[in-house]
Design a protein around this motif. Sequence first.
Motif, short mmCIF file in Angstrom:
data_model
loop_
_atom_site.label_atom_id
_atom_site.label_comp_id
_atom_site.label_asym_id
_atom_site.label_seq_id
_atom_site.Cartn_x
_atom_site.Cartn_y
_atom_site.Cartn_z
N GLY A 40 -92.24 77.84 -26.21
CA GLY A 40 -92.74 79.22 -26.17
C GLY A 40 -93.96 79.34 -25.30
O GLY A 40 -94.34 78.44 -24.59
N SER A 41 -94.63 80.50 -25.35
CA SER A 41 -95.80 80.71 -24.51
C SER A 41 -96.97 79.90 -25.02
O SER A 41 -97.07 79.58 -26.18
N ALA A 42 -97.88 79.57 -24.11
CA ALA A 42 -99.06 78.78 -24.46
C ALA A 42 -100.29 79.45 -23.91
O ALA A 42 -100.27 80.04 -22.85
N THR A 43 -101.37 79.33 -24.66
CA THR A 43 -102.62 79.93 -24.23
C THR A 43 -103.37 78.97 -23.33
O THR A 43 -103.53 77.81 -23.65
N ASN A 44 -103.87 79.47 -22.20
CA ASN A 44 -104.59 78.61 -21.27
C ASN A 44 -105.99 78.33 -21.80
O ASN A 44 -106.75 79.23 -22.06
N ASN A 45 -106.30 77.04 -21.95
CA ASN A 45 -107.63 76.61 -22.40
C ASN A 45 -108.12 75.58 -21.40
O ASN A 45 -107.86 74.41 -21.54
N GLY A 46 -108.77 76.03 -20.36
CA GLY A 46 -109.06 75.17 -19.23
C GLY A 46 -109.96 74.00 -19.51
O GLY A 46 -109.96 73.04 -18.79
N ALA A 47 -110.78 74.03 -20.56
CA ALA A 47 -111.65 72.90 -20.86
C ALA A 47 -111.74 72.73 -22.36
O ALA A 47 -111.67 73.68 -23.12
N ALA A 48 -111.90 71.46 -22.78
CA ALA A 48 -111.98 71.20 -24.22
C ALA A 48 -113.15 71.96 -24.81
O ALA A 48 -114.24 71.96 -24.28
N TYR A 142 -110.19 63.03 -20.39
CA TYR A 142 -110.41 64.42 -20.72
C TYR A 142 -110.52 64.59 -22.23
O TYR A 142 -109.64 64.15 -22.98
N PRO A 143 -111.58 65.24 -22.73
CA PRO A 143 -111.70 65.47 -24.17
C PRO A 143 -110.78 66.62 -24.60
O PRO A 143 -110.90 67.75 -24.10
N MET A 144 -109.90 66.34 -25.54
CA MET A 144 -108.88 67.32 -25.94
C MET A 144 -109.31 68.01 -27.24
O MET A 144 -109.43 67.36 -28.29
N SER A 145 -109.54 69.29 -27.18
CA SER A 145 -109.89 70.04 -28.39
C SER A 145 -108.63 70.26 -29.23
O SER A 145 -107.50 70.14 -28.75
N LYS A 150 -102.91 71.98 -29.82
CA LYS A 150 -102.00 72.91 -30.48
C LYS A 150 -101.34 73.84 -29.47
O LYS A 150 -100.19 74.27 -29.66
N THR A 151 -102.05 74.18 -28.41
CA THR A 151 -101.53 75.13 -27.42
C THR A 151 -100.48 74.49 -26.53
O THR A 151 -99.40 75.05 -26.32
N TYR A 152 -100.78 73.30 -26.00
CA TYR A 152 -99.91 72.70 -24.99
C TYR A 152 -99.00 71.61 -25.54
O TYR A 152 -98.06 71.19 -24.86
#
Length: 528
Positions: A40-48, A142-145, A150-152
């Motif tokens: 499904g769709s995912a929200t863009n979260n460019g940085a942790a 890369y630090p993953m929030s 959950k988004t990607y």
Amino acid sequence: MKKSMKKMLALLLGVTMLISMLAGCGSSKDTKDNTKTSSGSATNNGAAGNNDAVGVVDTSKHVDLKMYLIGDRTPDFDEVYGKINKILEQKLNCSLSVNFLSWGEHDTKYSLLFSSQENFDLIFTASSWCHYEQTVALGGFYPMSEEFIKTYAPDIWKVVPEVAWNQAKINDQIYMVPNYQNEFGQDVIAVRGDLLKKYGFKNITTWEELMSFYKACAADGIYASQGGPWYQYFQSQGLSTTGGVPKAGELYLYHTQDPSDLKFTYLLDWDGFTKYCKEMKELADAGSWSPDILNSYDERQTGLLTGRTASMIWNLGSCRLYAKQANAEKPDWNVTICDPVSSQPKKVNSYINNGVAINASSKNKERAMMVLNEFYTNPEVFDLAMLGIKGKHWEAVGDKEYKIIDESGYGVSSNCNWGWNNANITRTESIENRTALDDTHDTLLAGFNNNIKAEHAYDGFNFDSNKVTTQVSAVEAALGNYYDPLVNGLVDDVDKAIAELKAALESAGVRDIQAELEKQAAEYVAKN
């Protein structure tokens, strides 16, 4: 404890599997309505840690991702990953190319990928033995929030247990996606049964028997192994590596078999280390392994499969894998598996013993994470990466088992798929014509499951070297000059070499590392 119950339950259900890795992604600030994703769709979260989402993921632009794995490329690897890429192209509009760092070179080349700012997205990593803590300290991952995951990779978030995410945290940040499987942190040996019989051995179940076998091989003009059995030694003493400390966790050991013992054993203060090094010099001088092993780039299994060595050391599953291959090619060798520390209760590895990280410099972090979601939770992709091509390398037996057709071109769990092991969808082998090797493997595995050690507070602890990075770099450099020759018996004078190493480590700041280690460990125990 939750961790122990979870592992015990999985083990008692027979869910015991082997090995891991993958994925990487990028950011896009364009907002599109025709987004296609794996879930499904995912929200863009460019940085942790950045909670202000700016839109849905745009996959309309094709991207080429690059990943690093550990080991060597098998003959059919490109064909297998060609089929994986067809799925990724269709679902995520991207492709994935893979490079390998061999077992002999990853110690020296892994950090160079980051210091040289090489352009790649995903990389296999692991606590202690495969550069996780060190690379985090260098700012390479890369630090993953939680929101990013959950988004990607929403399906991964549902699969990986909370304890695994907690193990992956350094300073409360997650830098890897840990695998989900139960894996024993106990090496065994695959050994030629014809040589056991020739030298009068029925089995090898103790350190003393292992040493006797090595000496018998040397006396017969045969290399026993591809180097000194260092892990077998300290495991026989009830000790384990400490996650995050120099030399893949080996510089400071802890007594994993005694939960009440919270002291760390610094190698250069331990008489047992000196004893081991002297015993290895005796074996090396006798010819138990090649005097040129420090310059070798051979894989762990190479010596056994080529007949240059009488044995190989690895985990239970890998020993079975290569023992079967050796027996198929040389049936008269009758390769079997032995546990030289059979009396020790077995340690179940932390989930971060295998995992995948995203390069902090990746331009495609989001897409990479989506790709990892496919490897981890899409059964079709998972089976390809673990088993190869259905109908060529393996065939399905029901929904949960597989049967090998041909293992020579790809091999089961032989291509660093360990980082994304998922116990929920991993198939187990269906064996029609059982061999003595299969029976030995299953007997050992049952013994492991029935003899799990008590959990130690440090089993999930990982040292954060950020406050002593200068000292760690200096210590690693000093170790590079002395350590490997010592543990393989390739020095002229053991006492002198140990004294020189000890002086070099003191000058490099090893006591600063020890003080910080003890401080963090005390805080960890108090918190947990």
